[in-house]
Design a protein around this motif. Sequence first.
Motif, mmCIF file in Angstrom:
data_model
loop_
_atom_site.group_PDB
_atom_site.id
_atom_site.type_symbol
_atom_site.label_atom_id
_atom_site.label_comp_id
_atom_site.label_asym_id
_atom_site.label_seq_id
_atom_site.Cartn_x
_atom_site.Cartn_y
_atom_site.Cartn_z
ATOM 1 N N GLY A 134 41.580 34.058 41.528
ATOM 2 C CA GLY A 134 40.671 35.184 41.369
ATOM 3 C C GLY A 134 40.580 36.026 42.629
ATOM 4 N N THR A 135 40.869 35.420 43.781
ATOM 5 C CA THR A 135 40.831 36.175 45.035
ATOM 6 C C THR A 135 41.981 37.163 45.137
ATOM 7 N N ALA A 136 42.948 37.087 44.196
ATOM 8 C CA ALA A 136 44.061 38.032 44.175
ATOM 9 C C ALA A 136 43.711 39.305 43.420
ATOM 10 N N SER A 137 42.593 39.303 42.723
ATOM 11 C CA SER A 137 42.200 40.479 41.951
ATOM 12 C C SER A 137 41.844 41.627 42.893
ATOM 13 N N LEU A 138 42.590 42.713 42.814
ATOM 14 C CA LEU A 138 42.290 43.876 43.649
ATOM 15 C C LEU A 138 40.981 44.522 43.220
ATOM 16 N N THR A 139 40.680 44.435 41.922
ATOM 17 C CA THR A 139 39.417 44.982 41.423
ATOM 18 C C THR A 139 38.233 44.239 42.011
ATOM 19 N N TRP A 140 38.290 42.911 41.963
ATOM 20 C CA TRP A 140 37.195 42.120 42.508
ATOM 21 C C TRP A 140 37.120 42.227 44.029
ATOM 22 N N SER A 141 38.246 42.461 44.668
ATOM 23 C CA SER A 141 38.243 42.580 46.123
ATOM 24 C C SER A 141 37.612 43.881 46.590
ATOM 25 N N THR A 142 37.723 44.928 45.781
ATOM 26 C CA THR A 142 37.173 46.224 46.178
ATOM 27 C C THR A 142 35.821 46.520 45.540
ATOM 28 N N SER A 143 35.560 45.934 44.378
ATOM 29 C CA SER A 143 34.263 46.099 43.709
ATOM 30 C C SER A 143 33.832 44.740 43.184
ATOM 31 N N PRO A 144 33.482 43.828 44.083
ATOM 32 C CA PRO A 144 33.245 42.443 43.681
ATOM 33 C C PRO A 144 32.076 42.281 42.742
ATOM 34 N N ASN A 145 32.228 41.341 41.814
ATOM 35 C CA ASN A 145 31.112 41.006 40.941
ATOM 36 C C ASN A 145 30.271 39.915 41.613
ATOM 37 N N PRO A 146 29.106 39.595 41.090
ATOM 38 C CA PRO A 146 28.222 38.630 41.754
ATOM 39 C C PRO A 146 28.825 37.233 41.913
ATOM 40 N N GLN A 147 29.863 36.910 41.133
ATOM 41 C CA GLN A 147 30.448 35.575 41.209
ATOM 42 C C GLN A 147 31.608 35.498 42.203
ATOM 43 N N PHE A 148 31.884 36.598 42.903
ATOM 44 C CA PHE A 148 33.054 36.626 43.761
ATOM 45 C C PHE A 148 32.699 37.246 45.107
ATOM 46 N N THR A 149 33.049 36.576 46.188
ATOM 47 C CA THR A 149 32.812 37.076 47.537
ATOM 48 C C THR A 149 34.141 37.386 48.188
ATOM 49 N N PRO A 150 34.404 38.630 48.530
ATOM 50 C CA PRO A 150 35.710 38.988 49.061
ATOM 51 C C PRO A 150 36.000 38.439 50.445
ATOM 52 N N PHE A 229 43.923 35.537 33.162
ATOM 53 C CA PHE A 229 42.734 34.912 32.591
ATOM 54 C C PHE A 229 42.070 33.958 33.579
ATOM 55 N N SER A 230 40.754 33.876 33.471
ATOM 56 C CA SER A 230 40.017 32.840 34.175
ATOM 57 C C SER A 230 40.219 31.515 33.444
ATOM 58 N N TRP A 231 39.826 30.432 34.074
ATOM 59 C CA TRP A 231 40.002 29.100 33.503
ATOM 60 C C TRP A 231 39.312 28.952 32.154
ATOM 61 N N ASP A 232 38.250 29.734 31.936
ATOM 62 C CA ASP A 232 37.495 29.611 30.681
ATOM 63 C C ASP A 232 37.979 30.569 29.604
ATOM 64 N N GLY A 233 39.097 31.265 29.859
ATOM 65 C CA GLY A 233 39.653 32.182 28.874
ATOM 66 C C GLY A 233 39.194 33.617 29.014
ATOM 67 N N THR A 234 38.290 33.894 29.949
ATOM 68 C CA THR A 234 37.826 35.255 30.172
ATOM 69 C C THR A 234 38.870 36.077 30.900
ATOM 70 N N PRO A 235 39.190 37.281 30.430
ATOM 71 C CA PRO A 235 40.146 38.133 31.147
ATOM 72 C C PRO A 235 39.667 38.447 32.563
ATOM 73 N N VAL A 236 40.598 38.436 33.501
ATOM 74 C CA VAL A 236 40.306 38.780 34.894
ATOM 75 C C VAL A 236 40.959 40.128 35.183
ATOM 76 N N PRO A 237 40.242 41.059 35.822
ATOM 77 C CA PRO A 237 40.844 42.343 36.127
ATOM 78 C C PRO A 237 41.905 42.221 37.222
ATOM 79 N N TRP A 238 42.956 42.984 37.091
ATOM 80 C CA TRP A 238 43.997 42.954 38.124
ATOM 81 C C TRP A 238 43.444 43.494 39.438
#
Length: 238
Positions: A134-150, A229-238
């Motif tokens: 999940g740390t490879a997600s460029l979306t989460w790295s630039t606009s992180p959600n509450p479950q992810f710390t860049p 996908f995340s481990w639980d089947g939820t799509p992860v943004p690129w």
Amino acid sequence: MNDRTALVTGANKGIGKHIARLLTAEGFRVYVGSRDAERGRRTVEQIGAGARLLVLDVTDPGSVAAAAARVDRLDVLVNNAGINVSLDPVAETGLEDFRRTYETNVFGVVAVTNAFLPALRRSPSPRIVNVSSGTASLTWSTSPNPQFTPGRGHAAAYRSSKAALNALTVLYALTLAEEGFKVNALAPGARATDLVPGAAAVGGDPAEAAQGAVRLALLQDDGPTGAFFSWDGTPVPW
């Protein structure tokens, strides 16, 4: 009789070991890819019936070629082998750390996947699962959600290598789609493994992440390809 066959790289410990165990429970004959033969043997003994040792160093072309020569048909390839040699941000990470990380996490995946494509093409429903992050997600790295710390760009070599792996996932999916392949990437989440110092104390159960990999390995023919996908089947943004 179920004759499905799978290969899991880096399967002598951590998430890979659990993936191999779960696939044998699904009736697969599973090749436990392990760079260290003795550790691989111990894992095969622990998993039991259905597990087979395949000595495989994904960074060694000779080892990859020798391993591929032993496998005639393959239904599932799980590219799980990965390393994280530095937690430093990009400006403080040496080139050698980048080279070592990419050698396993990127070049090793290409070497193994290409070497085993002939065996995968003999399967009626070939599946490739790339264990990303999940740390490879460029979306989460630039606009992180509450479950992810860049982490302000830390672990730059590892995270960028997994972003490259995500790109390879898409390219393999596009290239192999007409042959019936399903190629997807998995974000396993923080797990109690030795990949990251301290994760063993705070991470979640590796077996839980392994279930996500097995779900992608068992996709039906109408399932997705070229997705993350995340481990639980939820799509992860690129």
